[in-house]
Write an enzyme that holds these catalytic residues in place. Structure first.
Site, PDB file in Angstrom:
ATOM      1  N   TYR A 106      35.904  28.134  31.633  1.00  0.00           N
ATOM      2  CA  TYR A 106      36.255  27.762  33.008  1.00  0.00           C
ATOM      3  C   TYR A 106      35.798  28.838  33.959  1.00  0.00           C
ATOM      4  O   TYR A 106      35.577  29.985  33.593  1.00  0.00           O
ATOM      5  CB  TYR A 106      37.757  27.501  33.153  1.00  0.00           C
ATOM      6  CG  TYR A 106      38.625  28.738  33.080  1.00  0.00           C
ATOM      7  CD1 TYR A 106      38.955  29.458  34.222  1.00  0.00           C
ATOM      8  CD2 TYR A 106      39.128  29.170  31.864  1.00  0.00           C
ATOM      9  CE1 TYR A 106      39.764  30.578  34.160  1.00  0.00           C
ATOM     10  CE2 TYR A 106      39.945  30.285  31.789  1.00  0.00           C
ATOM     11  CZ  TYR A 106      40.252  30.991  32.936  1.00  0.00           C
ATOM     12  OH  TYR A 106      41.044  32.107  32.870  1.00  0.00           O
ATOM     13  N   CYS A 107      35.642  28.417  35.231  1.00  0.00           N
ATOM     14  CA  CYS A 107      35.284  29.347  36.293  1.00  0.00           C
ATOM     15  C   CYS A 107      36.239  29.164  37.470  1.00  0.00           C
ATOM     16  O   CYS A 107      37.440  28.994  37.265  1.00  0.00           O
ATOM     17  CB  CYS A 107      33.818  29.220  36.677  1.00  0.00           C
ATOM     18  SG  CYS A 107      33.279  27.580  37.191  1.00  0.00           S
ATOM     19  N   TRP A 108      35.720  29.170  38.681  1.00  0.00           N
ATOM     20  CA  TRP A 108      36.568  29.221  39.873  1.00  0.00           C
ATOM     21  C   TRP A 108      37.193  27.879  40.237  1.00  0.00           C
ATOM     22  O   TRP A 108      38.405  27.774  40.398  1.00  0.00           O
ATOM     23  CB  TRP A 108      35.756  29.734  41.068  1.00  0.00           C
ATOM     24  CG  TRP A 108      35.258  31.127  40.869  1.00  0.00           C
ATOM     25  CD1 TRP A 108      34.010  31.493  40.436  1.00  0.00           C
ATOM     26  CD2 TRP A 108      35.979  32.338  41.047  1.00  0.00           C
ATOM     27  NE1 TRP A 108      33.920  32.859  40.350  1.00  0.00           N
ATOM     28  CE2 TRP A 108      35.117  33.400  40.727  1.00  0.00           C
ATOM     29  CE3 TRP A 108      37.281  32.632  41.459  1.00  0.00           C
ATOM     30  CZ2 TRP A 108      35.508  34.731  40.794  1.00  0.00           C
ATOM     31  CZ3 TRP A 108      37.658  33.955  41.537  1.00  0.00           C
ATOM     32  CH2 TRP A 108      36.792  34.983  41.210  1.00  0.00           C
TER      33      TRP A 108
END
Length: 130
Positions: A75-77
């Site tokens: 996952y990221c932002w």
């Protein structure tokens, strides 16, 4: 690619926060959760509970830290960031089973799922890389 193929591929390549929480409760040993966000440490004050912090830009040098016998969830932002997609593509190319957590940490926090203070900060030279 028709619409059905698109949605089948999308569902195969992603997992929602709700589905991840549900599945991880039933099979905690199945997953290895990775926070792949690049960027300055002041923006990464929290991470999803039990996630490993391996910025996307560091993945080529950190493959030994990622188990091949688990499903990797990256996952990221948020929904506008493509860092997790880049990380997933790289890991898939290197033989890992990978899914992207939809919505990133923003969706996770919006749902009030557990977070932890970051323990491995990035340096100021890091950039988002979206």
């Amino acid at each position: 690619m028709n619409s059905l193929d698109f949605f089948n591929a999308r569902l195969e390549a992603t997992i929602s926060p709700m589905d991840f929480v549900k599945s991880a409760k039933l099979h905690p040993e199945k997953y290895f959760l990775v926070d792949v966000r690049n960027g300055p440490s002041e923006f990464k004050k929290v991470t999803i509970k039990d996630a490993q912090m391996i910025p996307e830009q560091d993945l080529p040098n950190r493959l030994n830290d990622i188990p091949k016998d688990k499903e990797i969830i990256v996952y990221c932002w948020d929904v506008w960031c493509n860092t997790a997609a880049k990380a997933a593509k790289f890991l898939l190319e290197n033989g890992y089973q990978v899914k992207e957590l939809t919505g990133g940490i923003a969706a996770w926090r919006e749902m009030n799922f557990p977070v932890s203070a970051c323990t491995e900060g990035a340096t100021d030279k890091d950039h988002c890389g979206c």
